[in-house]
Scaffold this active site. Structure first.
Site, PDB file in Angstrom:
ATOM      1  N   PRO A  11       0.797  -1.220   0.000  1.00  0.00           N
ATOM      2  CG  PRO A  11      -0.095  -1.072   2.147  1.00  0.00           C
ATOM      3  CD  PRO A  11       0.601  -2.020   1.214  1.00  0.00           C
ATOM      4  CG  ASN A  12      -0.198   4.494   1.201  1.00  0.00           C
ATOM      5  OD1 ASN A  12      -1.151   4.971   0.585  1.00  0.00           O
ATOM      6  ND2 ASN A  12      -0.255   4.147   2.472  1.00  0.00           N
ATOM      7  NE  ARG A  42       3.568   7.367   2.209  1.00  0.00           N
ATOM      8  CZ  ARG A  42       3.836   6.216   2.782  1.00  0.00           C
ATOM      9  NH1 ARG A  42       4.235   5.191   2.063  1.00  0.00           N
ATOM     10  NH2 ARG A  42       3.676   6.066   4.082  1.00  0.00           N
ATOM     11  CE1 TYR A  69       8.614   5.091   3.158  1.00  0.00           C
ATOM     12  CE2 TYR A  69       7.418   7.175   3.111  1.00  0.00           C
ATOM     13  CZ  TYR A  69       7.682   5.957   3.703  1.00  0.00           C
ATOM     14  OH  TYR A  69       7.016   5.595   4.835  1.00  0.00           O
ATOM     15  CG  ASN A  96       8.196  -2.138   0.655  1.00  0.00           C
ATOM     16  OD1 ASN A  96       7.368  -2.109   1.554  1.00  0.00           O
ATOM     17  ND2 ASN A  96       9.058  -1.170   0.469  1.00  0.00           N
ATOM     18  CB  ALA A 154       1.428   0.481   6.400  1.00  0.00           C
ATOM     19  CG  HIS A 187       5.189  -2.006  10.327  1.00  0.00           C
ATOM     20  ND1 HIS A 187       6.524  -2.354  10.407  1.00  0.00           N
ATOM     21  CD2 HIS A 187       5.102  -1.070   9.344  1.00  0.00           C
ATOM     22  CE1 HIS A 187       7.206  -1.642   9.514  1.00  0.00           C
ATOM     23  NE2 HIS A 187       6.362  -0.866   8.868  1.00  0.00           N
ATOM     24  CG  ASP A 238      -0.641 -16.547   9.343  1.00  0.00           C
ATOM     25  OD1 ASP A 238       0.447 -16.495   9.961  1.00  0.00           O
ATOM     26  OD2 ASP A 238      -1.749 -16.505   9.926  1.00  0.00           O
ATOM     27  CD  GLU A 257      10.198  -7.430   5.747  1.00  0.00           C
ATOM     28  OE1 GLU A 257       9.608  -6.481   6.280  1.00  0.00           O
ATOM     29  OE2 GLU A 257      10.462  -8.486   6.358  1.00  0.00           O
ATOM     30  CG  HIS A 287      10.819  -2.284   4.488  1.00  0.00           C
ATOM     31  ND1 HIS A 287       9.473  -2.075   4.291  1.00  0.00           N
ATOM     32  CD2 HIS A 287      10.934  -3.486   5.105  1.00  0.00           C
ATOM     33  CE1 HIS A 287       8.804  -3.105   4.778  1.00  0.00           C
ATOM     34  NE2 HIS A 287       9.667  -3.979   5.271  1.00  0.00           N
ATOM     35  CG  LEU A 288      11.546   2.270  -0.875  1.00  0.00           C
ATOM     36  CD1 LEU A 288      10.447   3.193  -1.330  1.00  0.00           C
ATOM     37  CD2 LEU A 288      12.516   1.978  -1.989  1.00  0.00           C
ATOM     38  CB  SER A 289      12.830   4.446   5.114  1.00  0.00           C
ATOM     39  OG  SER A 289      11.776   3.692   5.679  1.00  0.00           O
ATOM     40  NE  ARG A 316      10.276   6.363   8.672  1.00  0.00           N
ATOM     41  CZ  ARG A 316       9.335   6.000   7.810  1.00  0.00           C
ATOM     42  NH1 ARG A 316       9.553   5.024   6.950  1.00  0.00           N
ATOM     43  NH2 ARG A 316       8.174   6.616   7.787  1.00  0.00           N
ATOM     44  NE  ARG A 369       6.494   4.738   9.660  1.00  0.00           N
ATOM     45  CZ  ARG A 369       5.508   4.691   8.779  1.00  0.00           C
ATOM     46  NH1 ARG A 369       5.366   3.630   8.004  1.00  0.00           N
ATOM     47  NH2 ARG A 369       4.672   5.702   8.665  1.00  0.00           N
TER      48      ARG A 369
END
Length: 191
Positions: free
Chosen positions: A10-11, A18, A23, A74, A77, A80, A87, A98, A100-102, A107, A111
């Site tokens: 998402p996002n 954003r 990011y 990725n 949100a 978390h 599952d 996995e 993540h950009l940041s 953070r 997060r």
């Protein structure tokens, strides 16, 4: 079957606009283009998808059990918060990385907890858009290891004649090499 399913959560469709200070300025289309080029260079077939809907993401991961050899993801949100996605990933037998950009550890506290890390082969965080490229390289190497392990089983089982072993030796040596991705302040975790 594709080699790698790349999932954007998402996002992430809003990347580039954003919070670019967190990011980066690369859009999701920029990242997808770079991954497509890299996949060609690696000789891998990839499929990419993005959804803001948890159920769509769960279904994509479930479908990947028969349609993909590995998953690069990725979940944003949902990383978390979603036990359902955790599952679904746990049911997938192939390599899972996995990204993540940041750097989540720099953070907010909420997060810093990843529900999906425990069912992944590794995590790459904090490199901006390069996190995805490093992740695709990691998935590629994990697939090489699996493909190399299959070749070793065939050799031990007598399925491959001795002359072929000499042809396969470079592949087996490459599959055994472990990458070192720990750079700068980002976190790379192999499980």
């Amino acid at each position: 079957m594709v080699d790698v399913l790349v999932i954007f959560g998402p996002n992430l469709n809003m990347l580039g606009t954003r919070e670019p200070e967190i990011y980066g300025a690369d859009s999701m289309a920029d990242i997808m283009g770079a991954l497509s080029d890299q996949a060609v260079d690696l000789g891998r077939r990839i499929e990419m998808m993005q959804s803001n809907d948890e159920g769509v993401l769960v279904t994509a991961i479930q479908k990947a059990r028969s349609d993909a050899a590995a998953i690069l993801f990725n979940l944003a949100a949902y990383t978390h918060t979603s036990v359902a996605l955790r599952d679904a990933l746990a049911m997938f037998d192939g390599p899972k990385v996995e990204v993540h950009l940041s750097n989540n550890d720099r953070r907010e506290t909420f997060r810093q907890v990843s529900l999906t890390a425990g069912v992944s082969d590794g995590s790459i965080v904090g490199f901006g858009a390069d996190s995805f490229r490093l992740g695709l390289d990691a998935v590629h190497r994990l697939l090489l290891r699996r493909e190399g392990a299959g070749a070793i089983r065939q050799i031990r089982g007598g399925d491959i004649g001795w002359p072929r072993i000499f042809v396969m030796w470079p592949l087996l040596a490459l599959a055994a090499w472990a990458p070192c991705l720990a750079l700068y302040s980002a976190k790379v975790v192999w499980r």
